[in-house]
Design an enzyme around this catalytic site. Structure first.
Site, mmCIF file in Angstrom:
data_model
loop_
_atom_site.group_PDB
_atom_site.id
_atom_site.type_symbol
_atom_site.label_atom_id
_atom_site.label_comp_id
_atom_site.label_asym_id
_atom_site.label_seq_id
_atom_site.Cartn_x
_atom_site.Cartn_y
_atom_site.Cartn_z
ATOM 1 N N CYS A 94 2.195 -13.710 6.647
ATOM 2 C CA CYS A 94 1.645 -13.795 5.293
ATOM 3 C C CYS A 94 2.699 -13.959 4.217
ATOM 4 O O CYS A 94 2.390 -14.343 3.102
ATOM 5 C CB CYS A 94 0.806 -12.551 4.999
ATOM 6 S SG CYS A 94 1.771 -11.035 5.066
ATOM 7 N N CYS A 96 0.244 -5.134 8.119
ATOM 8 C CA CYS A 96 0.991 -4.488 7.032
ATOM 9 C C CYS A 96 1.634 -3.193 7.540
ATOM 10 O O CYS A 96 2.766 -2.856 7.155
ATOM 11 C CB CYS A 96 0.065 -4.151 5.864
ATOM 12 S SG CYS A 96 -0.737 -5.579 5.136
#
Lengths: 142, 421
Positions: free
Chosen positions: A39, A108
């Site tokens: 990302c 994440c």
């Protein structure tokens, strides 16, 4: 704003809005910075280590709400742990402590684990004498 | 807490008059327009009136050229697949731009898997289609050109009359997606040279659940949803009568208020961008400057060294509703394909925020937005390793290069071990 309708659960939102341990450590013993190829997020963790223990931790993150919350939670969790313990740290701990992350945001928490381990590697590189104190570290530094 | 809604591209609140017009069609006028008794005939009349109101908004000759669908996505699917299937024997080539809405892009991808081919025409750095590429892309096998009027992401207005002239010269039907323009900019199907046009009333104070597809009688179109003979056989299924009636009223109001709404949001748009630009360093407007090449509702910005989802969440927390094209807000973890097509640096696409204005926004809203956003940017930059590294000269700015430090993308590749995409 609505407290009822938020993108993440209240724990994640709280860590995003009021992150713990945000910033840099001026005289850090180890600093790790990693990026997520998926990302484009970037996370940096700084550690203060004394007698084989993580005394203090700080983070800076370029990323979404769950990336910021993950780094906030990870730095909270690892404070006080020995290097050995910290090397066994897993992203699942962050996910659990945050009360869960959406499936698409699990990466994440992985980024937080990677940033922590990069900081530990950096510490061992800078402090080769520590490697003898900590068995598992030499494997990471190699 | 004060609320500022800046996501009118996704939804608008119903006009009270629209709501009132819809109300009876949920209760006493509940009939099915396909029924032959008086309950059915009553709502059939209502549909006819709504068709006339939709036709008037886009200056179509006749209400018979208006088909109702469930939304803009279905209209795009019908336009592309319906024309492609109808002309299969003539040719199996389509031309679209690289910045169409996903409903167009993905309909075309679906056809490509079945043997059609497609040429995607590029855009310049402002998102305006390259007309020479379009001209060259059309072949004798081309059965449809699909170019949007206004880009859903960056607000760029396409030179649609020129596109229409090129298509007319080559005798290829043109489908114009007007989802981001109808109700805000004049749409004239004949001036555009459009064979098909789609739009949705929920973008201009009508309800969700209805989409409109205009089709010129000369354009061949087959149904892609099969069942009864509704909508002239072009779209089977019972019509969503209350939404269609409400959509018609929203279209009628839009015709009379279009100029005043456009003027109002254009003033807010100019003030918003001027405010953001003057208060925040290292910020970039994506798409054309406010003016004749940009829809007056849209501001699309990239704020450097911070990520878009975080900006969106903090704005939401403060009562502001916005959108973002950052990879972090997409389920596929990809940046908006529009930002990619205009050649925007990946790091800037990551910091993307889209604000879309509406008729009820005020000057005070805009000033409050600028002030709050500037504070949020400062807070997020304080948390960003990139901002710190920029200030220390490790990495450079893409928006305003200082000549010191490596590029953000290079830095991201270095720390992730792989190049940013």
């Amino acid at each position: 704003m609505s407290d009822t309708y938020t993108l993440y659960n209240p724990t994640v939102m709280e860590h995003f809005m009021n992150p713990r341990n945000m910033g840099d450590l001026k005289d850090a013993d180890g600093v790790g910075e990693v990026g997520a190829a998926a990302c484009g997020d970037i996370m940096k963790i700084s550690l203060k280590i004394k007698d084989g223990k993580i005394e203090d931790a700080r983070f800076k993150t370029f990323g979404c709400g769950s990336a910021i919350a993950s780094s906030s939670m990870a730095t909270e969790l690892i404070k006080g742990r020995t290097i050995d313990e910290a090397l066994k740290f897993s992203n699942q701990e962050v996910v659990d402590a945050l009360g869960g992350l959406p499936p698409v945001k699990i990466h994440c928490s992985v980024l937080a684990e990677e940033a922590l381990k990069a900081a530990l590697e950096d510490y061992v590189k800078k402090h080769p004498e520590a490697a003898s104190q900590v068995g598992a570290v030499s494997a990471v530094a190699a | 807490m004060r609320q500022v809604f800046l996501d009118h591209q996704s939804a608008t609140p119903l006009l009270p008059a629209v709501f009132e017009a819809m109300r009876p069609y949920f209760t006493e006028a509940f009939g099915n327009p396909s029924s032959l008794h008086h309950h059915g005939l009553r709502v059939r009349d209502a549909l006819k009136q709504a068709r006339q109101q939709m036709a008037a908004l886009i200056r179509a000759d006749s209400e018979e050229e208006i088909f109702f669908t469930s939304d803009g996505t279905e209209s795009a699917n019908l336009a592309i697949k319906g024309v492609a299937y109808a002309n299969e024997r003539k040719g199996k080539h389509l031309v679209i731009s690289a910045t169409e809405h996903p409903s167009v892009m993905n309909s075309v991808e679906f056809l490509e898997k079945q043997g059609w081919t497609c040429t995607r025409v590029g855009v310049d750095s402002e998102g305006i289609i390259r007309l020479d590429e379009l001209q060259a892309a059309i072949t004798p096998q081309t059965v449809l050109v699909a170019i949007h009027h206004v880009n859903h992401d960056i607000g760029a207005i396409q030179p649609i009359r020129e596109v229409g002239r090129i298509c007319a010269e080559k005798a290829v039907p043109l489908y114009v997606d007007c989802e981001a323009s109808a109700g805000w900019l004049p749409v004239d199907v004949k001036e555009f040279g459009a064979a098909l046009v789609s739009f949705s009333p929920h973008r201009f104070y009508g309800p969700k659940g209805v989409g409109v597809l205009y089709r010129n009688k000369k354009a061949r179109l087959v149904s892609i949803i099969h069942g009864g003979v509704q909508e002239g056989g072009r779209r089977a299924g019972t019509e969503n009568v209350p939404a269609i009636v409400g959509g018609g009223v929203a279209a009628a109001v839009a015709v009379t208020e279009l100029d005043s709404r456009a003027k109002h949001v254009a003033e807010l748009q100019a003030r918003l961008w001027e405010g953001l630009r003057s208060k925040i360093r290292f910020i970039k407007l994506n798409g054309p400057e406010p003016g004749p090449k940009r829809v007056p509702t849209n501001i699309n910005i990239s704020t450097e060294f911070i990520e878009g989802e975080g900006q969106l969440l903090m704005l939401d927390h403060q009562g502001f509703a916005v959108a973002s094209g950052s990879s972090c807000v997409s389920k596929s973890l990809k940046i908006s394909h529009v930002l990619g097509a205009i050649g925007l640096d990946h790091a800037l696409a990551q910091g993307n925020i889209i604000m879309t204005l509406g008729k009820d926004n005020t000057v005070e809203d805009v000033d409050y937005t600028v002030e709050t956003f500037a504070r949020i940017v400062t807070k997020l930059r304080g948390m960003s390793p990139m901002w710190d590294e920029f200030e220390r000269g490790v990495i450079d700015s893409v928006i305003a290069p200082t000549g010191r430090g490596k590029s953000f993308s290079q830095h991201a590749a270095d720390v992730s071990g792989k190049p940013a995409h």
